[in-house]
Design an enzyme around this catalytic site. Structure first.
Site, short mmCIF file in Angstrom:
data_model
loop_
_atom_site.label_atom_id
_atom_site.label_comp_id
_atom_site.label_asym_id
_atom_site.label_seq_id
_atom_site.Cartn_x
_atom_site.Cartn_y
_atom_site.Cartn_z
N SER A 166 -3.84 -6.82 7.90
CA SER A 166 -3.98 -7.16 6.72
C SER A 166 -3.54 -7.86 5.82
O SER A 166 -2.87 -9.18 6.15
CB SER A 166 -4.69 -5.63 5.24
OG SER A 166 -6.08 -6.69 4.65
N TYR A 167 -2.98 -7.31 4.29
CA TYR A 167 -2.24 -7.96 3.39
C TYR A 167 -0.52 -8.05 4.66
O TYR A 167 -0.23 -8.95 4.15
CB TYR A 167 -2.05 -7.48 2.08
CG TYR A 167 -0.86 -8.39 1.38
CD1 TYR A 167 -1.91 -9.03 0.29
CD2 TYR A 167 0.43 -8.39 1.27
CE1 TYR A 167 -1.03 -9.88 -0.39
CE2 TYR A 167 0.92 -8.70 0.47
CZ TYR A 167 0.10 -9.29 -0.87
OH TYR A 167 1.30 -10.40 -1.53
N TRP A 174 -11.17 -5.16 -3.18
CA TRP A 174 -10.02 -5.14 -2.80
C TRP A 174 -9.16 -4.74 -4.16
O TRP A 174 -7.74 -4.05 -3.82
CB TRP A 174 -9.56 -5.94 -2.28
CG TRP A 174 -8.28 -6.24 -1.47
CD1 TRP A 174 -6.96 -5.34 -1.34
CD2 TRP A 174 -6.99 -7.32 -1.81
NE1 TRP A 174 -6.05 -6.03 -0.67
CE2 TRP A 174 -5.89 -6.68 -1.32
CE3 TRP A 174 -7.32 -8.56 -2.25
CZ2 TRP A 174 -5.29 -7.77 -1.06
CZ3 TRP A 174 -6.24 -8.82 -2.59
CH2 TRP A 174 -4.99 -9.26 -1.42
N TYR A 183 1.11 -1.09 -0.56
CA TYR A 183 0.40 0.35 -0.12
C TYR A 183 0.62 1.62 0.11
O TYR A 183 0.01 2.42 0.14
CB TYR A 183 -1.15 0.49 1.84
CG TYR A 183 -1.65 -1.05 1.87
CD1 TYR A 183 -2.38 -1.02 0.17
CD2 TYR A 183 -1.38 -1.74 2.56
CE1 TYR A 183 -3.06 -2.26 0.12
CE2 TYR A 183 -2.68 -3.37 2.33
CZ TYR A 183 -3.22 -3.52 0.84
OH TYR A 183 -4.52 -4.82 1.18
N ASP A 193 -14.57 -8.54 11.02
CA ASP A 193 -13.75 -8.85 9.82
C ASP A 193 -13.78 -9.55 9.59
O ASP A 193 -14.09 -10.94 9.96
CB ASP A 193 -12.29 -8.20 10.82
CG ASP A 193 -11.29 -8.47 10.53
OD1 ASP A 193 -11.18 -7.95 8.82
OD2 ASP A 193 -10.55 -9.38 9.86
N HIS A 202 -12.64 -4.44 9.75
CA HIS A 202 -11.89 -4.63 9.19
C HIS A 202 -10.60 -3.09 9.66
O HIS A 202 -9.49 -3.16 9.64
CB HIS A 202 -11.74 -5.26 7.76
CG HIS A 202 -10.66 -5.37 7.21
ND1 HIS A 202 -9.34 -7.04 8.02
CD2 HIS A 202 -9.18 -4.40 6.19
CE1 HIS A 202 -8.66 -6.74 6.98
NE2 HIS A 202 -8.26 -5.25 6.63
#
Length: 568
Positions: A110-111, A158, A39, A244, A273
């Site tokens: 997250s990722y 996403w 990101y 989430d 989330h």
């Protein structure tokens, strides 16, 4: 604090990844915390629930790195595929720097949490501990698919919003306008994903691969965290939210690794989330629910001090959960708590459980001779997603996630509702919720959905957790098998984990249907691929839910035994 921008970090294949180093002034080597992100290392450091400045003031370096093929880093971005090797190489590189002691921890959401587990899978010797936040245990089940159904609401959003809006400069100049138009019309894209297939093939070719790999095959196994628990020994501080999308995976990681003897901690709050304040448009869990009040940075520091600096271990229980209904934090010795009793609540009706006004009930008494409940599932008129553990367009405002009222959903004739009587005493439920459903369909394939709901005396029906099972995957995610029409099968649906007190006067409700759109793509009922992959023919399925002596459909709730003090 000093910041060193664009450090060049070579990978084994010659690809160079860039990172920004945040550290305190001085020459003393310090342990290093690593965040690897798609990101943008300079966009939102640290991209974690922890406070970067406070971490650095407490004697850590922080390295924020763009993953392969994203932002300043070279190479091609293929989600998940290179993260284990690149994580390993980055940890090894850190260990050779003059500013580092060689002890590395990882953090991020997250990722950024997923790459922590993939780095742990790589066996990097310098990785001493991780702190994954809102992430999963598997990139097929619970991330891209759930129960065999494609997570359309999350995956399409996403790719369009998070992964493709900030690509390489030249690519962005060519495609940004088109991407933004599609993202702005996401509802239309959900209805007709094939309309943006050309765009997705250009900007995210891996998306088509996800759709084509619709069963749990060797590709998914190779990058699965849960398939590799036995080979990992990395302590983890697992942080998640009841709303989430990845909460089941967060808990699965804690459970499997702690059973293997690896130090683990689990913290789950009333969060989605992205919303960690504990305040949703329809529900406020009080100030203690706010992540700032919980002091997640303090938890991170305590965790990394223990494992990177050999500090004292926390004396607190390893599991800390926010119990909704009671709206308070409670400590537990394990997940699920050892004291819970897995209690079956059987479905009953006179054959008219359709809508919340129907005659469906839930009791602990086994059914005898009762007629089945029948509903029609029409893919052209699906049940709409209303809240829950979603990650879709309204993720930042809570408009389509979290504890939303289900009364509009429960007014549909294709939604079966089974409710207990108003509770005379509160009932605490902490653990995984499962539905054992005996059902048949007129079609060769269909979906069955399940939703656990807390109904207040005033009628508000608040979603707690929900699940889905694509019927052809009833026995295996790897080897689908069509139904024989009008034959009764057993379906085990993982409704999800929760921690909730059903207060006195409230009712426990189960909703059963065959769609939850656009969270999940639509099953056409023909045996063909779901709506995310192909806009093919559809048919109406007539589905029957049985609750009789030979077919006792039941909801399994993890009930904490009542105490005399439980009077709320």
């Amino acid at each position: 604090m000093r910041v060193e921008r664009d450090l060049r970090i070579p990978m084994r294949d010659g690809t160079v990844l860039l990172g920004d180093l945040y550290r305190a002034d001085g020459q003393m080597p310090l342990p290093t915390l690593l965040q690897r992100t798609p990101y943008g290392k300079s966009v939102h450091p640290p991209g974690s629930p922890a406070d970067a400045g406070r971490i650095i003031r407490n004697g850590y370096n922080l390295l924020v790195q763009d993953v392969r093929g994203r932002w300043a880093s070279s190479g091609t971005f293929d989600p998940y595929e290179n993260e284990a090797a690149d994580g390993y190489d980055t940890v090894e590189w850190i260990g050779k720097q003059s500013w580092a002691t060689g002890a590395v921890g990882m953090l991020g959401s997250s990722y950024d949490g997923a790459v922590q587990w993939l780095t742990a899978m790589s066996g990097a010797a310098g990785l001493r501990a991780i702190a994954p936040h809102v992430t999963s245990s598997d990139f097929y089940e619970g991330w891209t698919y759930q129960g065999g159904a494609f997570q359309l609401g999350f995956c399409l959003r996403w790719v369009l919003a998070d992964l493709t809006l900030p690509p390489l400069v030249e690519q962005r100049a060519r495609t940004a306008g088109e991407i933004e138009r599609v993202a702005a019309q996401i509802e239309e894209a959900y209805r007709n994903p094939s309309a943006c297939a050309g765009l997705l093939d250009r900007i995210a070719p891996y998306y088509r691969g996800w759709l084509e790999r619709s069963t749990y095959d060797e590709y998914w196994r190779a990058i699965s965290v849960r398939e590799n628990y036995a080979g990992m020994d990395t302590p983890a501080l697992n942080i998640g939210g009841w709303y989430d999308i990845f909460v089941a995976g967060t808990i699965a990681n804690y459970t499997a690794m702690s059973r293997g003897g690896v130090p683990q901690r689990l913290v789950v709050g009333p969060w989605s989330h992205c919303l960690m304040s504990g305040r949703f448009p329809q529900r406020d869990y009080k100030p203690s629910a706010d992540a700032e009040a919980v002091d997640l940075t303090g938890m991170h520091l305590e965790w990394f001090d223990e494992h990177l600096r050999f500090g004292p271990a926390s004396s607190a229980p390893p599991v800390r959960l926010f119990v909704m209904g009671a709206d308070q934090w409670r400590g537990f010795t394990d997940w699920p708590p050892p004291e819970v009793e897995m209690t079956p609540f059987f479905l009953h009706s006179g054959g008219a459980a359709n809508t919340a006004r129907g005659d469906g009930t839930l009791t602990t008494a086994s059914p005898d001779g009762e007629p089945a409940d029948v509903f029609r599932y029409d893919p052209a008129d699906p049940v709409r997603t209303v809240g829950g553990a979603t990650l879709m367009a309204g993720l930042l405002t809570g408009e389509d996630c979290g504890p939303l009222d289900q009364r509009a959903v429960e007014d549909r004739p294709d939604v079966l509702c089974y409710s207990t009587e108003a509770l005379a005493c509160p009932m605490t439920v902490v653990g995984p919720v499962t539905l054992v459903l005996y059902a048949e369909s007129s079609a060769v394939d269909t979906d069955f959905t399940a939703k656990l709901v807390d109904v207040s005396p005033g009628g508000r029906a608040e979603i707690l957790c929900d699940g889905i099972l694509r019927a052809r995957h009833r026995d295996s995610l790897s080897e689908p098998e069509p139904l024989k029409p009008n034959r009764v099968y057993e379906f085990r649906i993982q409704v999800g984990p929760t921690a909730n007190v059903f207060r006195r006067g409230h009712r426990v409700r189960l909703e059963v249907s065959s769609s939850n759109f656009p969270r999940f793509d639509l099953n056409p009922n023909t045996g063909g691929p779901g709506s995310a992959r192909a806009a093919g023919p559809t048919m109406v399925a007539v589905n029957r839910v049985h609750h009789s002596r030979p077919h006792p459909s039941h909801l399994v709730l993890p009930v904490v035994p009542a105490r005399e003090t439980d009077q709320a």
